[in-house]
Scaffold this motif. Structure first.
Motif, mmCIF file in Angstrom:
data_model
loop_
_atom_site.group_PDB
_atom_site.id
_atom_site.type_symbol
_atom_site.label_atom_id
_atom_site.label_comp_id
_atom_site.label_asym_id
_atom_site.label_seq_id
_atom_site.Cartn_x
_atom_site.Cartn_y
_atom_site.Cartn_z
ATOM 1 N N ALA A 22 47.050 43.848 27.159
ATOM 2 C CA ALA A 22 47.943 42.691 26.982
ATOM 3 C C ALA A 22 47.249 41.403 27.398
ATOM 4 O O ALA A 22 47.792 40.600 28.145
ATOM 5 N N GLN A 23 46.019 41.234 26.900
ATOM 6 C CA GLN A 23 45.241 40.039 27.212
ATOM 7 C C GLN A 23 44.984 39.254 25.933
ATOM 8 O O GLN A 23 44.714 39.836 24.885
ATOM 9 N N TYR A 72 44.694 18.246 26.909
ATOM 10 C CA TYR A 72 45.990 18.739 27.375
ATOM 11 C C TYR A 72 46.623 19.542 26.250
ATOM 12 O O TYR A 72 46.618 19.140 25.093
ATOM 13 N N LYS A 73 47.181 20.683 26.598
ATOM 14 C CA LYS A 73 47.948 21.466 25.626
ATOM 15 C C LYS A 73 49.109 22.128 26.342
ATOM 16 O O LYS A 73 48.920 22.827 27.343
ATOM 17 N N ALA A 74 50.301 21.901 25.834
ATOM 18 C CA ALA A 74 51.510 22.431 26.460
ATOM 19 C C ALA A 74 51.852 23.811 25.926
ATOM 20 O O ALA A 74 51.458 24.195 24.830
ATOM 21 N N HIS A 75 52.596 24.564 26.714
ATOM 22 C CA HIS A 75 53.222 25.839 26.317
ATOM 23 C C HIS A 75 52.217 26.913 25.898
ATOM 24 O O HIS A 75 52.550 27.789 25.116
ATOM 25 N N THR A 76 51.008 26.890 26.438
ATOM 26 C CA THR A 76 50.029 27.895 26.025
ATOM 27 C C THR A 76 50.386 29.295 26.511
ATOM 28 O O THR A 76 49.923 30.283 25.935
ATOM 29 N N LEU A 77 51.215 29.402 27.545
ATOM 30 C CA LEU A 77 51.572 30.726 28.057
ATOM 31 C C LEU A 77 52.769 31.322 27.316
ATOM 32 O O LEU A 77 53.192 32.430 27.624
ATOM 33 N N GLU A 78 53.302 30.593 26.338
ATOM 34 C CA GLU A 78 54.498 31.049 25.615
ATOM 35 C C GLU A 78 54.172 31.471 24.186
ATOM 36 O O GLU A 78 55.047 31.531 23.336
ATOM 37 N N SER A 123 52.033 38.372 28.051
ATOM 38 C CA SER A 123 50.632 38.759 27.952
ATOM 39 C C SER A 123 49.809 37.896 28.895
ATOM 40 O O SER A 123 50.229 36.786 29.255
ATOM 41 N N LEU A 124 48.644 38.379 29.256
ATOM 42 C CA LEU A 124 47.743 37.603 30.100
ATOM 43 C C LEU A 124 46.979 36.639 29.191
ATOM 44 O O LEU A 124 45.901 36.955 28.688
ATOM 45 N N TYR A 167 51.231 35.893 38.771
ATOM 46 C CA TYR A 167 52.381 36.794 38.832
ATOM 47 C C TYR A 167 52.736 37.178 40.268
ATOM 48 O O TYR A 167 51.869 37.245 41.144
ATOM 49 N N ARG A 168 54.001 37.446 40.439
ATOM 50 C CA ARG A 168 54.511 37.876 41.743
ATOM 51 C C ARG A 168 53.796 39.158 42.172
ATOM 52 O O ARG A 168 53.680 40.096 41.402
ATOM 53 N N ASN A 169 53.284 39.154 43.379
ATOM 54 C CA ASN A 169 52.502 40.268 43.929
ATOM 55 C C ASN A 169 51.241 40.549 43.116
ATOM 56 O O ASN A 169 50.642 41.618 43.230
ATOM 57 N N GLY A 170 50.828 39.588 42.280
ATOM 58 C CA GLY A 170 49.595 39.736 41.512
ATOM 59 C C GLY A 170 49.668 40.759 40.414
ATOM 60 O O GLY A 170 48.629 41.226 39.932
ATOM 61 N N ASP A 171 50.883 41.075 39.963
ATOM 62 C CA ASP A 171 51.067 42.172 39.007
ATOM 63 C C ASP A 171 51.951 41.713 37.852
ATOM 64 O O ASP A 171 53.124 41.377 38.059
ATOM 65 N N MET A 172 51.392 41.685 36.647
ATOM 66 C CA MET A 172 52.149 41.281 35.472
ATOM 67 C C MET A 172 53.108 42.387 35.055
ATOM 68 O O MET A 172 52.696 43.443 34.593
ATOM 69 N N LYS A 173 54.398 42.124 35.217
ATOM 70 C CA LYS A 173 55.433 43.091 34.844
ATOM 71 C C LYS A 173 56.527 42.382 34.052
ATOM 72 O O LYS A 173 57.691 42.394 34.415
#
Length: 284
Positions: free
Chosen positions: A22-23, A66-72, A78-79, A121-127
């Motif tokens: 999931a990268q 600058y680029k917005a919303h790249t994590l969406e 996904s990572l 991510y919380r606790n370093g874990d993508m869930k």
């Protein structure tokens, strides 16, 4: 096995690996990462305190788009790595991740990926989507809890920052993942309640000049806001300018590039009506 079947099998294995991990990143992202790490090697940055490494890596991003919303950009969480275009958060995140890789003397791209997941991510874990640290005060809290950094806001003169956090759950139409997902919205609301119950501190805008001498280049700055339900609206990195004052190194807005503010941090905050002060995290 003929060449066509072999090629199809090879492509299938690549697809399976991509889905499993999931990268999402491009060869250009890998190249940018390696260039930053080569810069560190050439300048022997590993021997420097981590705040200086953060400063130097951050400065190397000046001019990046600058680029917005790249994590969406994907339906499922996904990572996602995008070093070609950065918003205020991903700029800070990438800089800290690279600095930690350099300090840990593990400068492979895989180490960078692991560090991004660790920070994002919380606790370093993508869930899933709810595991991402969407609120920057939550990110600061998590970094301190896990010993990655220290929230120094109170000790340098901060006062209590009491605010009900509920922006995401109150503006679900602004988040495609929440728009038609009541269960996920409820999960986010629980996180917001937890954030709201914590004790936070901030330096009000009128006090920033007074405590400026206590800031170090490389400190992480979260800018608090008067927008209802939102804790922090902008982020950046403290850097000392040629004038001897602390300025903000940041990814400012759509259509602009990573830059250092012309105004010192205190005056920059005062020039924005919706910015009320700062929180400060010092990376360990």
């Amino acid at each position: 096995m003929n060449k066509l079947n072999f090629l199809l099998l090879f492509l299938l294995l690549i697809i399976i690996t991509f889905i499993t991990n999931a990268q999402v990143y491009s060869p250009e992202d890998v190249a940018i990462c390696r260039n930053k790490l080569e810069l560190a090697y050439k300048n022997n940055l590993r021997s420097e305190p981590i705040n200086k490494i953060i400063e130097q890596i951050g400065l190397s991003f000046i001019g990046a788009d600058y680029k917005a919303h790249t994590l969406e950009e994907t339906e499922d969480e996904s990572l996602i790595i995008n070093l070609k275009g950065l918003d205020c958060y991903t700029f800070v995140e990438a800089t800290v991740a690279l600095a930690r890789c350099i300090k840990n003397n593990d400068t492979s791209f895989n180490a960078f990926l692991k560090e991004i997941e660790n920070l994002r991510y919380r606790n370093g874990d993508m869930k899933g989507y709810a595991s991402r640290l969407h609120y920057f005060s939550d990110w600061i809290y998590e970094m301190q809890k896990r010993g990655i950094g220290k929230d120094i806001t109170e000790e340098i003169g901060g006062i209590p920052y009491n605010k009900k956090i509920n922006f995401m759950s109150s503006h679900t139409k602004s988040y495609k993942q929440l728009a038609d997902n009541r269960k996920l919205t409820d999960s986010i609301a629980l996180i917001e309640n937890e954030i709201s119950s914590r004790k936070y501190y901030y330096i009000p805008q009128k006090m920033i000049r007074r405590i400026e001498s206590k800031l170090l280049s490389g400190d992480i700055i979260g800018i608090t806001t008067n927008i209802p339900g939102l804790d922090i609206s902008h982020t950046g990195i403290a850097v000392k300018g040629r004038d001897g004052r602390i300025h903000l190194l940041h990814a400012p807005d759509v259509g602009k590039k990573v830059e250092i503010t012309k105004l010192p941090l205190a005056e920059y905050i005062e020039s924005h009506s919706k910015q009320t002060g700062i929180m400060v995290l010092r990376i360990n």
